[in-house]
Scaffold this motif. Structure first.
Motif, PDB file in Angstrom:
ATOM      1  N   PHE A 101      54.217-120.010-124.955  1.00 46.25           N
ATOM      2  CA  PHE A 101      53.841-121.281-124.329  1.00 46.25           C
ATOM      3  C   PHE A 101      52.491-121.771-124.836  1.00 46.25           C
ATOM      4  O   PHE A 101      52.273-122.984-124.932  1.00 46.25           O
ATOM      5  CB  PHE A 101      53.813-121.148-122.800  1.00 46.25           C
ATOM      6  N   ALA A 102      51.588-120.879-125.173  1.00 50.16           N
ATOM      7  CA  ALA A 102      50.265-121.302-125.642  1.00 50.16           C
ATOM      8  C   ALA A 102      50.387-122.055-126.967  1.00 50.16           C
ATOM      9  O   ALA A 102      49.770-123.106-127.160  1.00 50.16           O
ATOM     10  CB  ALA A 102      49.333-120.104-125.777  1.00 50.16           C
ATOM     11  N   TYR A 103      51.182-121.537-127.872  1.00 54.02           N
ATOM     12  CA  TYR A 103      51.410-122.209-129.150  1.00 54.02           C
ATOM     13  C   TYR A 103      52.089-123.562-128.922  1.00 54.02           C
ATOM     14  O   TYR A 103      51.748-124.557-129.559  1.00 54.02           O
ATOM     15  CB  TYR A 103      52.293-121.347-130.064  1.00 54.02           C
ATOM     16  N   MET A 104      53.049-123.574-128.006  1.00 52.62           N
ATOM     17  CA  MET A 104      53.777-124.800-127.711  1.00 52.62           C
ATOM     18  C   MET A 104      52.864-125.854-127.088  1.00 52.62           C
ATOM     19  O   MET A 104      52.911-127.029-127.466  1.00 52.62           O
ATOM     20  CB  MET A 104      54.956-124.510-126.782  1.00 52.62           C
ATOM     21  N   MET A 162      51.789-130.571-116.307  1.00 49.01           N
ATOM     22  CA  MET A 162      50.470-130.228-116.820  1.00 49.01           C
ATOM     23  C   MET A 162      49.957-131.402-117.647  1.00 49.01           C
ATOM     24  O   MET A 162      50.684-131.936-118.487  1.00 49.01           O
ATOM     25  CB  MET A 162      50.533-128.976-117.705  1.00 49.01           C
ATOM     26  N   LEU A 163      48.710-131.770-117.407  1.00 43.30           N
ATOM     27  CA  LEU A 163      48.040-132.788-118.215  1.00 43.30           C
ATOM     28  C   LEU A 163      47.288-132.110-119.348  1.00 43.30           C
ATOM     29  O   LEU A 163      46.938-130.927-119.254  1.00 43.30           O
ATOM     30  CB  LEU A 163      47.067-133.596-117.357  1.00 43.30           C
ATOM     31  N   TRP A 167      45.345-128.221-119.706  1.00 42.43           N
ATOM     32  CA  TRP A 167      45.511-127.207-120.731  1.00 42.43           C
ATOM     33  C   TRP A 167      44.173-126.909-121.403  1.00 42.43           C
ATOM     34  O   TRP A 167      43.843-125.754-121.658  1.00 42.43           O
ATOM     35  CB  TRP A 167      46.566-127.599-121.752  1.00 42.43           C
ATOM     36  N   ARG A 168      43.382-127.927-121.682  1.00 42.62           N
ATOM     37  CA  ARG A 168      42.069-127.693-122.301  1.00 42.62           C
ATOM     38  C   ARG A 168      41.205-126.793-121.409  1.00 42.62           C
ATOM     39  O   ARG A 168      40.457-125.962-121.909  1.00 42.62           O
ATOM     40  CB  ARG A 168      41.362-129.015-122.585  1.00 42.62           C
ATOM     41  N   ALA A 169      41.326-126.944-120.100  1.00 43.45           N
ATOM     42  CA  ALA A 169      40.536-126.139-119.163  1.00 43.45           C
ATOM     43  C   ALA A 169      41.077-124.718-119.019  1.00 43.45           C
ATOM     44  O   ALA A 169      40.329-123.804-118.679  1.00 43.45           O
ATOM     45  CB  ALA A 169      40.508-126.823-117.796  1.00 43.45           C
ATOM     46  N   THR A 170      42.349-124.506-119.300  1.00 41.89           N
ATOM     47  CA  THR A 170      43.005-123.217-119.059  1.00 41.89           C
ATOM     48  C   THR A 170      43.169-122.370-120.308  1.00 41.89           C
ATOM     49  O   THR A 170      43.152-121.150-120.243  1.00 41.89           O
ATOM     50  CB  THR A 170      44.418-123.460-118.457  1.00 41.89           C
ATOM     51  N   ARG A 171      43.324-122.996-121.465  1.00 43.58           N
ATOM     52  CA  ARG A 171      43.783-122.251-122.640  1.00 43.58           C
ATOM     53  C   ARG A 171      42.830-121.167-123.119  1.00 43.58           C
ATOM     54  O   ARG A 171      43.261-120.213-123.761  1.00 43.58           O
ATOM     55  CB  ARG A 171      44.141-123.210-123.771  1.00 43.58           C
ATOM     56  N   GLY A 172      41.546-121.263-122.806  1.00 41.43           N
ATOM     57  CA  GLY A 172      40.594-120.233-123.207  1.00 41.43           C
ATOM     58  C   GLY A 172      40.940-118.867-122.647  1.00 41.43           C
ATOM     59  O   GLY A 172      40.606-117.835-123.240  1.00 41.43           O
ATOM     60  N   ARG A 173      41.630-118.824-121.507  1.00 37.97           N
ATOM     61  CA  ARG A 173      42.035-117.544-120.907  1.00 37.97           C
ATOM     62  C   ARG A 173      43.007-116.783-121.800  1.00 37.97           C
ATOM     63  O   ARG A 173      43.082-115.564-121.751  1.00 37.97           O
ATOM     64  CB  ARG A 173      42.720-117.768-119.554  1.00 37.97           C
TER      65      ARG A 173
END
Length: 186
Positions: A101-104, A162-163, A167-173
């Motif tokens: 999902f991260a790549y997607m 998801m906006l 994703w910008r706020a979450t993806r660093g995890r």
């Protein structure tokens, strides 16, 4: 790299995709029904190549095909898409593969420049899948009770959104900054 890679499906993948898409455990979780017809599957793959509202890849784990992922632009004017994920092999359901999902999402929000993803998930899917959506960064929108009828069974349809900024706020995890084509978006 996590051992994941993505390849563009070709007609040579028609049999593999058809076998996955018609397998009872997978077909039961899909919104659409796929007839077992290799030539029809090849024609579908050819139509996919010509579409500008659909991107799909075969997910490979350590180089071996393990699943199929797709992004469908449902509203180009509003920048909205939906994701589809089918894990045909056990390797696609274990280890790092669920991080597909991260790549997607990187592909949706960076490579494609879309603003929102809205996903519909059948209530017959794994409870882990449904509970995991908010952990990824999706907001539960609601449940359409008994929305889908498959094989005479009424099934709830769960909706998540998801906006891009979510994703910008979450993806660093997840520490995955590549899209499905290997481009890095930091």
């Amino acid at each position: 790299m996590s051992g994941l890679s993505f390849i563009v499906p070709t007609e040579e993948h028609a049999q593999l995709l058809l076998d996955w898409r018609t397998r009872p455990d997978i077909a039961g979780q899909m919104l659409s029904e796929v007839p077992y017809d290799v030539e029809r599957q090849k024609a579908w793959l050819r139509r996919c190549e010509a579409r500008d509202d659909y991107v799909h890849r075969i997910l490979c784990v350590d180089g071996a095909p393990a699943g199929h992922v797709s992004i469908t632009v449902t509203d180009p004017a509003w920048g909205i898409a939906t994701l589809g994920v089918l894990m045909g092999e056990r390797a696609g359901r274990t280890g790092a593969a669920p991080l597909n999902f991260a790549y997607m999402l990187n592909h949706v929000f960076y490579a494609m420049g879309l603003r929102k993803v809205v996903n519909h998930i059948l209530g017959t899917n794994s409870p882990r899948l449904l509970k995991g959506q908010p952990l990824i960064g999706y907001r539960p929108v609601g449940v359409l009770a008994r929305q889908v009828v498959k094989g005479g069974q009424e099934i709830d349809l769960h909706i998540f959104e998801m906006l891009a900024e979510d994703w910008r706020a979450t993806r660093g995890r997840f520490r995955i900054y590549e899209d499905m084509d290997g481009r890095v978006w930091e």
